[in-house]
Scaffold this motif. Structure first.
Motif, PDB file in Angstrom:
ATOM      1  N   ILE A 463      15.982   3.044  33.949  1.00 14.08           N
ATOM      2  CA  ILE A 463      17.211   2.484  33.387  1.00 14.08           C
ATOM      3  C   ILE A 463      18.336   2.651  34.418  1.00 14.08           C
ATOM      4  N   LYS A 464      18.901   1.519  34.829  1.00 14.57           N
ATOM      5  CA  LYS A 464      19.947   1.525  35.850  1.00 14.57           C
ATOM      6  C   LYS A 464      21.337   1.358  35.253  1.00 14.57           C
ATOM      7  N   ASP A 465      21.415   0.859  34.034  1.00 16.49           N
ATOM      8  CA  ASP A 465      22.692   0.558  33.412  1.00 16.49           C
ATOM      9  C   ASP A 465      23.229   1.780  32.684  1.00 16.49           C
ATOM     10  N   PRO A 466      24.410   2.302  33.060  1.00 18.37           N
ATOM     11  CA  PRO A 466      24.968   3.480  32.373  1.00 18.37           C
ATOM     12  C   PRO A 466      25.178   3.260  30.876  1.00 18.37           C
ATOM     13  N   ALA A 467      25.577   2.051  30.492  1.00 16.64           N
ATOM     14  CA  ALA A 467      25.780   1.781  29.068  1.00 16.64           C
ATOM     15  C   ALA A 467      24.461   1.861  28.309  1.00 16.64           C
ATOM     16  N   SER A 468      23.381   1.437  28.962  1.00 16.54           N
ATOM     17  CA  SER A 468      22.073   1.505  28.314  1.00 16.54           C
ATOM     18  C   SER A 468      21.610   2.948  28.187  1.00 16.54           C
ATOM     19  N   VAL A 469      21.941   3.773  29.189  1.00 20.23           N
ATOM     20  CA  VAL A 469      21.610   5.196  29.107  1.00 20.23           C
ATOM     21  C   VAL A 469      22.316   5.835  27.917  1.00 20.23           C
ATOM     22  N   ALA A 470      23.564   5.425  27.686  1.00 23.79           N
ATOM     23  CA  ALA A 470      24.327   5.967  26.553  1.00 23.79           C
ATOM     24  C   ALA A 470      23.728   5.515  25.226  1.00 23.79           C
ATOM     25  N   GLN A 471      23.134   4.323  25.196  1.00 22.37           N
ATOM     26  CA  GLN A 471      22.531   3.825  23.959  1.00 22.37           C
ATOM     27  C   GLN A 471      21.225   4.532  23.614  1.00 22.37           C
ATOM     28  N   LEU A 472      20.575   5.079  24.613  1.00 22.32           N
ATOM     29  CA  LEU A 472      19.262   5.700  24.397  1.00 22.32           C
ATOM     30  C   LEU A 472      19.455   7.124  23.866  1.00 22.32           C
ATOM     31  N   LYS A 473      20.006   7.213  22.665  1.00 17.52           N
ATOM     32  CA  LYS A 473      20.240   8.514  22.045  1.00 17.52           C
ATOM     33  C   LYS A 473      19.190   8.777  20.975  1.00 17.52           C
ATOM     34  N   ASP A 474      18.618   9.956  21.034  1.00 18.62           N
ATOM     35  CA  ASP A 474      17.627  10.396  20.046  1.00 18.62           C
ATOM     36  C   ASP A 474      16.458   9.416  19.933  1.00 18.62           C
ATOM     37  N   PRO A 475      15.802   9.081  21.041  1.00 14.28           N
ATOM     38  CA  PRO A 475      14.635   8.203  20.976  1.00 14.28           C
ATOM     39  C   PRO A 475      13.425   8.941  20.410  1.00 14.28           C
ATOM     40  N   ILE A 476      12.506   8.179  19.781  1.00 16.50           N
ATOM     41  CA  ILE A 476      11.329   8.776  19.149  1.00 16.50           C
ATOM     42  C   ILE A 476      10.039   8.320  19.819  1.00 16.50           C
ATOM     43  N   THR A 477       9.876   7.027  19.971  1.00 17.10           N
ATOM     44  CA  THR A 477       8.613   6.481  20.465  1.00 17.10           C
ATOM     45  C   THR A 477       8.876   5.163  21.187  1.00 17.10           C
ATOM     46  N   MET A 478       7.896   4.710  22.000  1.00 21.32           N
ATOM     47  CA  MET A 478       8.066   3.462  22.739  1.00 21.32           C
ATOM     48  C   MET A 478       6.732   2.745  22.885  1.00 21.32           C
ATOM     49  N   ALA A 479       6.835   1.431  23.216  1.00 21.30           N
ATOM     50  CA  ALA A 479       5.665   0.594  23.483  1.00 21.30           C
ATOM     51  C   ALA A 479       6.084  -0.467  24.497  1.00 21.30           C
ATOM     52  N   ILE A 480       5.108  -0.950  25.277  1.00 25.67           N
ATOM     53  CA  ILE A 480       5.410  -1.882  26.364  1.00 25.67           C
ATOM     54  C   ILE A 480       4.462  -3.072  26.313  1.00 25.67           C
ATOM     55  N   ASP A 481       5.030  -4.283  26.491  1.00 25.53           N
ATOM     56  CA  ASP A 481       4.219  -5.480  26.673  1.00 25.53           C
ATOM     57  C   ASP A 481       4.785  -6.347  27.793  1.00 25.53           C
ATOM     58  N   GLY A 482       5.576  -5.781  28.660  1.00 20.21           N
ATOM     59  CA  GLY A 482       6.385  -6.483  29.648  1.00 20.21           C
ATOM     60  C   GLY A 482       7.849  -6.244  29.334  1.00 20.21           C
ATOM     61  N   VAL A 483       8.167  -6.029  28.073  1.00 22.88           N
ATOM     62  CA  VAL A 483       9.454  -5.528  27.606  1.00 22.88           C
ATOM     63  C   VAL A 483       9.213  -4.117  27.082  1.00 22.88           C
ATOM     64  N   ILE A 484      10.132  -3.222  27.409  1.00 22.61           N
ATOM     65  CA  ILE A 484      10.011  -1.853  26.896  1.00 22.61           C
ATOM     66  C   ILE A 484      10.779  -1.766  25.574  1.00 22.61           C
ATOM     67  N   TYR A 485      10.061  -1.417  24.511  1.00 22.35           N
ATOM     68  CA  TYR A 485      10.651  -1.259  23.175  1.00 22.35           C
ATOM     69  C   TYR A 485      10.726   0.239  22.871  1.00 22.35           C
ATOM     70  N   VAL A 486      11.919   0.689  22.514  1.00 27.05           N
ATOM     71  CA  VAL A 486      12.125   2.104  22.188  1.00 27.05           C
ATOM     72  C   VAL A 486      12.681   2.187  20.769  1.00 27.05           C
ATOM     73  N   ALA A 487      11.993   2.913  19.898  1.00 30.18           N
ATOM     74  CA  ALA A 487      12.450   3.121  18.519  1.00 30.18           C
ATOM     75  C   ALA A 487      13.281   4.397  18.452  1.00 30.18           C
ATOM     76  N   LEU A 488      14.470   4.285  17.862  1.00 30.92           N
ATOM     77  CA  LEU A 488      15.366   5.416  17.698  1.00 30.92           C
ATOM     78  C   LEU A 488      15.163   6.062  16.331  1.00 30.92           C
ATOM     79  N   ARG A 489      15.738   7.219  16.171  1.00 34.37           N
ATOM     80  CA  ARG A 489      15.573   7.940  14.909  1.00 34.37           C
ATOM     81  C   ARG A 489      16.174   7.196  13.726  1.00 34.37           C
TER      82      ARG A 489
END
Length: 616
Positions: A463-489
């Motif tokens: 993750i290169k975007d600082p705003a995206s780093v701030a959004q990634l709070k309390d992540p739980i799990t992820m999956a990838i198909d070419g797009v990275i999907y991260v589920a939050l709490r």
């Protein structure tokens, strides 16, 4: 002789004279006695007395004018101060009755006279209770003793009842019968009384037990009927036209609760079972829940442990090794059960047993292929925390951030310590894409990328975007198909591409507030599958953000009300679930299972993306 003028007879003693008294007594002897105080016995009415009122020392003597009723007999026992035979008198059969001190109470005609009488006749229970103690021919007649307590003695009632039953049973026993011996002579044969008494007691006990069970069954039936009526009433209220949806759901929830209580009260009630299914179907429809079909159990890992099956030499049950020096401790709780399906193989990580199993789906058997504490390529396996698929291989990760890659063809593991592991914490989840390994939140608010073939090198902060780093709070799990999907709490899903968050998916709220525990998709998987283990639900979400359905196990499979892990094989139309040590297979509902996105599914905050074919 014609009518008699008796007006002067009832005038009392004022007209005086023994003649008038005699006429009055002969005309109405009973009325005369009942309407005046008993001062002397009838045979002494014509006699004069020195005093009008008897003293307590006076005794009334009966010399045979009274005939003792033959049904009454004197019971031997302790002397009664109010009833006794004369000890000094030689005349047998004489009874001395002393005044009870209540002679001043007048006897009146009617039923009230008997209520104030100080004497009583023994009851049937008293006679039966005292029958064994005496064969005397006289009856004991004494004053009624009023108990100070009004509470009925259960012991006394039990004794009286037992006495009556015993008397009845003894009366039914034949004293003896006769039969003939071998010589032809008759000999007496006595039937044991204990046998017949025991038989009678057993019969009475059986009748009592039957009565109790009948009453209990009747109570259960009434309770079931009442609960069913309440459930039906709530169901009718929920079906009223123009009723608000929130209120409708409340009525359905109460109806379902009452129907389930009725089913518990009477598990054999088909009506209760049908009502539960009917109401649950209405709730499922309103919530967009689809019940899984063709559910069956494939494996039970407990049986594998019992049989001691293991295919990896040197697999041991040693406890996990201590934390590797310089490595940050395990700070988060990872999913205890994870499953990966590749063709006919199902790889299962049991975090509680600290083992990885390889199970053959067609043969339905399992074997242990990796255990914490064993050695792989000279590397001791630590506490196993994550499992994921890597092309045709499987990757497991332990708490020392060492990756173990399994080749199903050679049935062998290779170990690879991850680069810069001492600076990372335990990841929340891992995933692979095109051979690359991605760690979620090994560095706070970051996705760390290990390039294929370079797992020992320092990872890239993806993750290169600082705003995206701030959004990634309390992540739980992820999956990838070419797009990275991260589920939050909070249940939201971040879709990231090119090192930044490009959209946010808000799945339909299931109403329980349960946090997601696992997310699955892949390059050959059309949709996203979000697991909420505590409520046993799997949300099926299109990749443009629409919640298509919420999958749950059938109502009859109550053991699947919570889940420990899941994975999907869309090509085969199968869904695999883990509950405890058991693995189940279910038919995955097709695209037509839900014709439209569910109400309340917010979708995405930006336009849908075209699935990328290159690495994210």
């Amino acid at each position: 002789e014609g009518p008699r003028d008796t007006s002067h007879d009832m005038s009392g003693e004022e007209d005086g004279g023994d003649e008038n008294k005699a006429i009055t007594f002969s005309a109405h002897p009973t009325g005369t006695l009942l309407n005046r105080t008993v001062e002397r016995p009838p045979f002494q009415i014509g006699q004069t007395s020195s005093t009008d009122e008897p003293s307590e020392s006076d005794e009334l003597e009966f010399d045979g004018w009274e005939d003792t009723p033959p049904a009454l007999s004197l019971v031997e026992g302790a002397p009664d101060p109010e009833l006794s035979t004369t000890a000094d008198d030689n005349t047998s059969g004489r009874i001395i009755i002393k005044p009870s001190g209540r002679s001043d109470r007048p006897m009146t005609s009617g039923s009230g006279a008997l209520q104030h009488s100080p004497y009583k006749v023994p009851t049937l229970f008293e006679l039966a209770d005292e029958e064994e103690e005496t064969d005397a021919s006289l009856t004991r007649i004494g004053p009624v003793r009023h108990s100070k307590s009004k509470t009925v003695s259960l012991v006394g009632i039990g004794r009286q009842t037992a006495g009556v039953l015993k008397t009845a049973l003894i009366g039914l026993i034949p004293e003896r019968t006769s039969t003939e011996d071998v010589t032809g002579a008759s000999r007496p044969m006595i039937i044991p009384a204990r046998v017949l008494i025991a038989a009678g007691v057993l019969v009475l006990s059986g009748l009592l037990l039957f009565s109790v069970l009948s009453m209990a069954a009747g109570g259960d039936k009434r309770a079931t009927t009442n609960l069913l009526e309440q459930a039906k009433r709530e169901d009718l209220l929920a079906n009223q036209p123009n009723i608000p949806e929130v209120e409708r759901k409340q009525h359905l929830a109460i109806a379902l609760l009452k129907a389930k209580e009725a089913r518990v009260a009477n598990p054999q009630s088909n009506e209760a079972q049908l009502l539960v299914s009917n109401i649950q179907g209405k709730i499922d429809k309103s919530e967009g829940v689809t019940r899984l079909s063709q559910l069956k159990q494939l494996f039970d890992l407990a049986i594998t442990e019992k049989n001691g099956a293991a295919s990896t030499p040197g697999s041991t049950m040693e406890p996990p090794l201590a934390q590797v020096s310089g490595v940050l401790p395990l700070t988060t709780t990872v999913t205890s059960k994870q499953i990966v399906v590749q063709g006919n193989d199902a790889f299962i990580l049991d975090g509680s047993a600290q083992k990885v199993y390889r199970c053959k789906i067609a043969a339905q058997n399992c074997a242990v292929v990796l255990s914490a504490g064993e050695s792989v390529g000279g590397q001791k396996v630590g506490k196993l925390s994550n499992l994921t698929s890597r092309v045709t291989n499987v990757v497991a990760l332990d708490d020392a951030r060492v990756a173990y890659v399994f080749d199903p063809d050679s049935n062998a593991w290779q170990s690879q310590p991850l680069g810069d592991a001492s600076k990372m914490q335990q990841p929340k989840d891992i995933a692979t894409y095109d051979g690359n390994l991605y760690l979620l939140d090994a560095k706070q608010g970051q996705v760390s990328k290990y390039a294929s073939g370079a797992y020992g090198e320092v990872p890239d902060d993806w993750i290169k975007d600082p705003a995206s780093v701030a959004q990634l709070k309390d992540p739980i799990t992820m999956a990838i198909d070419g797009v990275i999907y991260v589920a939050l709490r909070d249940g939201k899903i971040l879709a990231m591409q090119g090192g930044k968050v490009v959209r946010t998916i808000s799945p339909k709220d299931t109403g329980s507030g349960a946090a997601p525990t696992d997310l699955f998709t892949g390059t050959d998987t059309r949709d996203l599958y979000l697991l909420r283990a505590s409520e046993g639900s799997i949300s099926k979400i299109s990749k443009d953000g629409q919640t298509l359905s919420i999958l749950k196990a059938p109502v009859a499979n109550e053991e699947l009300s919570t889940l420990d892990g899941m994975t999907v094989d869309e090509a085969r139309g199968k869904l695999y679930l883990i509950v405890g040590t058991k693995v189940y297979e279910a038919q995955l509902p097709g695209p037509g299972a839900t014709s439209a996105p569910l109400e309340g599914a917010k979708g995405t905050e930006s336009k849908p993306l075209v699935r990328p074919t290159a690495e994210p």
